[in-house]
Design a protein around this motif. Structure first.
Motif, PDB file in Angstrom:
ATOM      1  N   THR A  18       0.176   2.801   7.072  1.00  0.00           N
ATOM      2  CA  THR A  18       0.839   1.574   6.609  1.00  0.00           C
ATOM      3  C   THR A  18       1.812   1.060   7.669  1.00  0.00           C
ATOM      4  OG1 THR A  18       2.650   2.754   5.487  1.00  0.00           O
ATOM      5  CG2 THR A  18       0.660   2.286   4.190  1.00  0.00           C
ATOM      6  N   CYS A  62       0.816  -1.225   0.000  1.00  0.00           N
ATOM      7  CA  CYS A  62       0.000   0.000   0.000  1.00  0.00           C
ATOM      8  C   CYS A  62       0.846   1.269   0.000  1.00  0.00           C
ATOM      9  CB  CYS A  62      -0.932  -0.005   1.207  1.00  0.00           C
ATOM     10  SG  CYS A  62      -2.325  -1.163   1.032  1.00  0.00           S
ATOM     11  N   TRP A  72       0.778   3.866  -2.841  1.00  0.00           N
ATOM     12  CA  TRP A  72      -0.227   4.934  -2.945  1.00  0.00           C
ATOM     13  C   TRP A  72      -0.221   5.854  -1.724  1.00  0.00           C
ATOM     14  CZ3 TRP A  72      -1.387  -0.300  -3.790  1.00  0.00           C
ATOM     15  CH2 TRP A  72      -1.508  -0.653  -5.140  1.00  0.00           C
TER      16      TRP A  72
END
Length: 389
Positions: free
Chosen positions: A103, A90, A93
């Protein structure tokens, strides 16, 4: 399939999982200047990029008992690795600070679950050589950090920093597939409920082990988070600073392998602990008083100290557990409290850097903590009732 052959594959899977427990943290420091410029991070917030996942690792380890009651430990480890893989992917992004921190939280939870359950798994699956396998596992953790710290700036130059951070999801996916394949081959020992599993370990001893692990791991998180920015502020390029962190982690790997080989001959672990703390202290003094002249020797000395101290802390913890249930309970407590302590170090260093315009006070503080570690290590002789004399 013979048990010897299966155990060899399980050891390989343990090592591969260990290799993927630090790239999500170690890939950030060499790219920190780029990240701060791209997503407007202050020094304090930058410190949180390492501190917050480590804090979650602590909370997760303390809260892992319900997970252990609901699923077998090898399934829980698979869940942990999957969370690390997803969080890392992730980052492709994660275009602002909040998403990047999120994250880190998810990755920290996955690391916490994996690290809390793996000592139980090792104790349950291997009747002998537990200390050596723990040494290999902890060395693999440091090896993953070494690879990420060196390769991430190179990847960033070629494909950009988001892609460089997210790329570490691929080896995590490989580790997950390997773990699932190996642990489907043969039956894995079930969890053994033992509510009083660690009752024989004195509460003061559990706290001693946790504080020792936390302070020692604090040195690791401090160096991991702030060594590259310390040297980029002194005029080094991000790639060169990443290589210096790579030298730290290569030294950690060497020390960890040495611990794995020699640990069976050391019934009293304290001499090894004293040596590890002394090497770490020498490295910190080099960073303090001659950061340019002694950059590489100081990095190697600090790496040798950290690299020996981390597996020794885990091994001494396992020495106090007579059964897998005790190992799981004690490891969860020690790592949970320890990572909560260790999370303070990179955040505090970020605050120091922001308000005092440098990191020398942080290295000075860590050098003082080494003296505390010496005092604590004196008390870490394993009693006959817990492990080998």
């Amino acid at each position: 399939m013979s048990s010897t052959y299966l155990n060899a594959w399980r050891i390989a899977a343990i090592i591969l999982v260990g290799l993927n427990l630090r790239p999500v943290l170690a890939s950030i420091p060499p790219l920190l200047d780029q990240l701060q410029a791209a997503i407007a991070l202050s020094d304090s917030a930058a410190g949180l990029l390492t501190a917050l996942p480590v804090f979650v690792m602590g909370l997760g380890a303390l809260s892992v008992a319900p997970l252990r009651r609901r699923m077998r430990e090898h399934h829980g480890i698979a869940v942990g690795v999957a969370l690390v893989m997803a969080a890392t992917a992730c980052r492709l992004w994660a275009s602002d600070a909040n998403l990047m921190l999120l994250t880190g939280v998810i990755a920290g939870l996955g690391i916490a679950v994996t690290q809390a359950l793996l000592p139980y798994f090792i104790k349950a699956q291997f009747s002998s050589g537990v200390s050596a396998i723990m040494g290999l596992y902890s060395t693999a953790i440091m090896g993953g950090a070494a690879l990420a710290s060196v390769a991430s700036p190179v990847l960033a130059q070629r494909v950009g920093w988001p892609q460089a951070l997210a790329a570490w999801a691929m080896p995590a996916a490989a580790a997950l597939l390997c773990w699932l394949a190996v642990n489907r081959v043969g039956a894995v020992a079930p969890l053994i409920a033992n509510a009083a599993g660690h009752a024989h370990t004195a509460r003061s001893r559990r706290w001693l082990l946790a504080v020792f692990f936390g302070l020692g791991t604090g040195a690791y998180t401090l160096v991991l988070a702030w060594l590259p920015p310390y040297y980029t502020a002194l005029g080094w390029t991000p790639a060169a600073a990443g290589q210096l962190l790579g030298a730290v982690t290569v030294a950690e790997i060497g020390a960890g392998l040495l611990v794995s080989v020699a640990i069976g001959r050391l019934h009293d672990r304290r001499m090894a602990l004293f040596m590890a703390i002394g090497l770490l202290l020498l490295g910190l003094l080099g960073l303090l008083f001659a950061p340019l002249l002694l950059a590489w020797p100081a990095a190697v000395l600090a790496g040798l100290g950290i690299g020996a101290l981390f597996p020794l802390s885990l091994i001494v913890t396992m020495d106090h557990a007579a059964t897998p249930a005790q190992a799981g309970s004690l490891a969860s407590f020690v790592q949970g409290v320890g990572y909560l302590i260790a999370a303070l170090f990179p955040f505090a260093a970020g605050v120091i850097r922001q308000h005092l315009s440098g990191l020398r006070p942080a290295w000075m503080l860590m050098a003082g903590i080494c003296l505390i570690l010496f005092v604590l290590a004196v008390r870490l002789r394993v009693p006959h009732a817990y492990g080998k004399p």
